[in-house]
Design a protein around this motif. Sequence first.
Motif, mmCIF file in Angstrom:
data_model
loop_
_atom_site.group_PDB
_atom_site.id
_atom_site.type_symbol
_atom_site.label_atom_id
_atom_site.label_comp_id
_atom_site.label_asym_id
_atom_site.label_seq_id
_atom_site.Cartn_x
_atom_site.Cartn_y
_atom_site.Cartn_z
ATOM 1 N N VAL A 103 -32.515 -2.384 29.623
ATOM 2 C CA VAL A 103 -32.696 -3.534 30.524
ATOM 3 C C VAL A 103 -31.667 -3.493 31.643
ATOM 4 O O VAL A 103 -31.990 -3.673 32.827
ATOM 5 C CB VAL A 103 -32.613 -4.869 29.744
ATOM 6 N N SER A 104 -30.435 -3.196 31.301
ATOM 7 C CA SER A 104 -29.352 -3.107 32.285
ATOM 8 C C SER A 104 -29.584 -1.956 33.267
ATOM 9 O O SER A 104 -29.388 -2.114 34.470
ATOM 10 C CB SER A 104 -28.022 -2.906 31.529
ATOM 11 N N ALA A 105 -30.029 -0.806 32.745
ATOM 12 C CA ALA A 105 -30.258 0.370 33.602
ATOM 13 C C ALA A 105 -31.387 0.121 34.594
ATOM 14 O O ALA A 105 -31.317 0.500 35.757
ATOM 15 C CB ALA A 105 -30.590 1.574 32.743
ATOM 16 N N LYS A 106 -32.432 -0.548 34.138
ATOM 17 C CA LYS A 106 -33.564 -0.848 35.016
ATOM 18 C C LYS A 106 -33.163 -1.816 36.126
ATOM 19 O O LYS A 106 -33.653 -1.731 37.236
ATOM 20 C CB LYS A 106 -34.712 -1.471 34.201
ATOM 21 N N GLY A 107 -32.256 -2.721 35.791
ATOM 22 C CA GLY A 107 -31.818 -3.704 36.763
ATOM 23 C C GLY A 107 -30.846 -3.142 37.783
ATOM 24 O O GLY A 107 -30.614 -3.721 38.832
ATOM 25 N N GLY A 108 -30.272 -1.948 37.461
ATOM 26 C CA GLY A 108 -29.221 -1.423 38.294
ATOM 27 C C GLY A 108 -29.654 -0.465 39.347
ATOM 28 O O GLY A 108 -30.720 -0.184 39.654
ATOM 29 N N THR B 200 -18.288 6.823 26.432
ATOM 30 C CA THR B 200 -19.383 6.801 25.459
ATOM 31 C C THR B 200 -20.613 7.373 26.143
ATOM 32 O O THR B 200 -20.669 7.489 27.367
ATOM 33 C CB THR B 200 -19.704 5.368 24.994
ATOM 34 N N ARG B 201 -21.616 7.733 25.331
ATOM 35 C CA ARG B 201 -22.858 8.246 25.908
ATOM 36 C C ARG B 201 -23.532 7.186 26.781
ATOM 37 O O ARG B 201 -24.170 7.491 27.775
ATOM 38 C CB ARG B 201 -23.799 8.695 24.784
ATOM 39 N N LEU B 202 -23.362 5.920 26.393
ATOM 40 C CA LEU B 202 -24.018 4.842 27.138
ATOM 41 C C LEU B 202 -23.385 4.614 28.508
ATOM 42 O O LEU B 202 -24.023 4.075 29.409
ATOM 43 C CB LEU B 202 -23.999 3.546 26.317
ATOM 44 N N ASP B 203 -22.121 5.068 28.673
ATOM 45 C CA ASP B 203 -21.464 4.937 29.983
ATOM 46 C C ASP B 203 -22.147 5.764 31.075
ATOM 47 O O ASP B 203 -21.962 5.519 32.261
ATOM 48 C CB ASP B 203 -19.988 5.376 29.893
ATOM 49 N N LEU B 204 -22.907 6.760 30.664
ATOM 50 C CA LEU B 204 -23.529 7.690 31.621
ATOM 51 C C LEU B 204 -24.824 7.155 32.214
ATOM 52 O O LEU B 204 -25.424 7.789 33.081
ATOM 53 C CB LEU B 204 -23.874 9.014 30.913
ATOM 54 N N VAL B 205 -25.256 6.003 31.743
ATOM 55 C CA VAL B 205 -26.649 5.615 31.915
ATOM 56 C C VAL B 205 -27.105 5.484 33.366
ATOM 57 O O VAL B 205 -28.171 5.978 33.716
ATOM 58 C CB VAL B 205 -26.963 4.328 31.107
ATOM 59 N N ASN C 24 -27.847 12.749 27.890
ATOM 60 C CA ASN C 24 -27.329 11.492 27.343
ATOM 61 C C ASN C 24 -27.239 10.385 28.402
ATOM 62 O O ASN C 24 -27.042 10.689 29.572
ATOM 63 C CB ASN C 24 -25.943 11.726 26.730
ATOM 64 N N PRO C 25 -27.394 9.104 28.000
ATOM 65 C CA PRO C 25 -27.662 8.644 26.632
ATOM 66 C C PRO C 25 -29.126 8.922 26.255
ATOM 67 O O PRO C 25 -30.044 8.392 26.882
ATOM 68 C CB PRO C 25 -27.379 7.146 26.683
ATOM 69 N N VAL C 26 -29.307 9.773 25.265
ATOM 70 C CA VAL C 26 -30.625 10.377 25.034
ATOM 71 C C VAL C 26 -31.708 9.357 24.665
ATOM 72 O O VAL C 26 -32.867 9.508 25.067
ATOM 73 C CB VAL C 26 -30.527 11.513 23.987
ATOM 74 N N ASP C 27 -31.364 8.316 23.943
ATOM 75 C CA ASP C 27 -32.381 7.330 23.548
ATOM 76 C C ASP C 27 -32.871 6.531 24.749
ATOM 77 O O ASP C 27 -34.075 6.324 24.929
ATOM 78 C CB ASP C 27 -31.839 6.404 22.459
#
Length: 315
Positions: free
Chosen positions: A310-315, A89-94, A122-125
């Motif tokens: 939130v998850s991306a910032k924490g990672g 998914t696009r979100l997997d790339l985050v 992506n994920p573009v949003d």
Amino acid sequence: MHEQSVKVTIVGAGSVGVTTAYALLLSGLASEIVLLDIDQARAEGEAIDLSHAAHYAHAKVRVASSYADCAGSTIVIITAGVNQKPGQTRLDLVKTNYALFRTVVPEVARNAPDTILLVATNPVDVLTHAAFELSGFPVQRVIGSGTAMDTTRFRHELGKHYGVNPRNVHAVIIGEHGDSQIPVWSLASIAGMRLRDYCSQKGIAYDDAAMTEVARRTRGAAYEIIQRKGKTNYGVASVLVSIVEPIVKNSDAIVTVSRVGIYEGVGPVALSMPCKLNYRGAHQDVPLLLDAAEREGVKKSAQSILDVIVSAKGG
């Protein structure tokens, strides 16, 4: 803004970046196109090839030696990042692409403080929100390509179903450029008539099952393309040029793009709504008149994007 003075920098000379450069070159919207990529040799090869096309298009194409070459750009398009793979998914790339943006966006903002950022990665949003925070730019000057592509696909599918030119279908996809996107059935129209009224006037039945399938094909289009050819590039490049055009021409065109805001009480988060585009950026002048189910869809879409931020910032 006069088109002779328009410089567009594209960060990322991969498939989407160079296809966008080519589409932009043929459009005649920019007088100068700059490619910036970590792989300098590849970018140079692409620029030389594009320059041979520029002979017919009357624009200058060159490679940036550093982020300093972003200076004076009307628009900086960010296409750099890892591409979606079959089954992803696009979100997997985050995680990967969020980390990349932490490097790219502050450099662009420092060297081109007055530019408009147009995010296609992506994920573009999620990355539009990242670009907004990392750049410190006003909200209207950070735009994601968002559901402009999905909206184009939606109109294409509806046009095919009803046997009319997609340009004469007025319908939008809003929310996430991804699995939680929302087709706005309550406002979809042909020849000024809502779809049910159009069917009634034409003497045909409104087919709920067919419309569900139209939405499914729209949502799954990128997956289908990636499964077969490994990437999407032509459609998104055309859509990016369609976003650049009203900005450069200051035409106040309404395009469905991603922008940071509060949506149905959730945010700040970036997702797509119809926005007025001009040389100052993207403006959400009038809230979309949605029905209750669509509003709930927007709320869920916003929440799913916010969870990933939130998850991306924490990672």
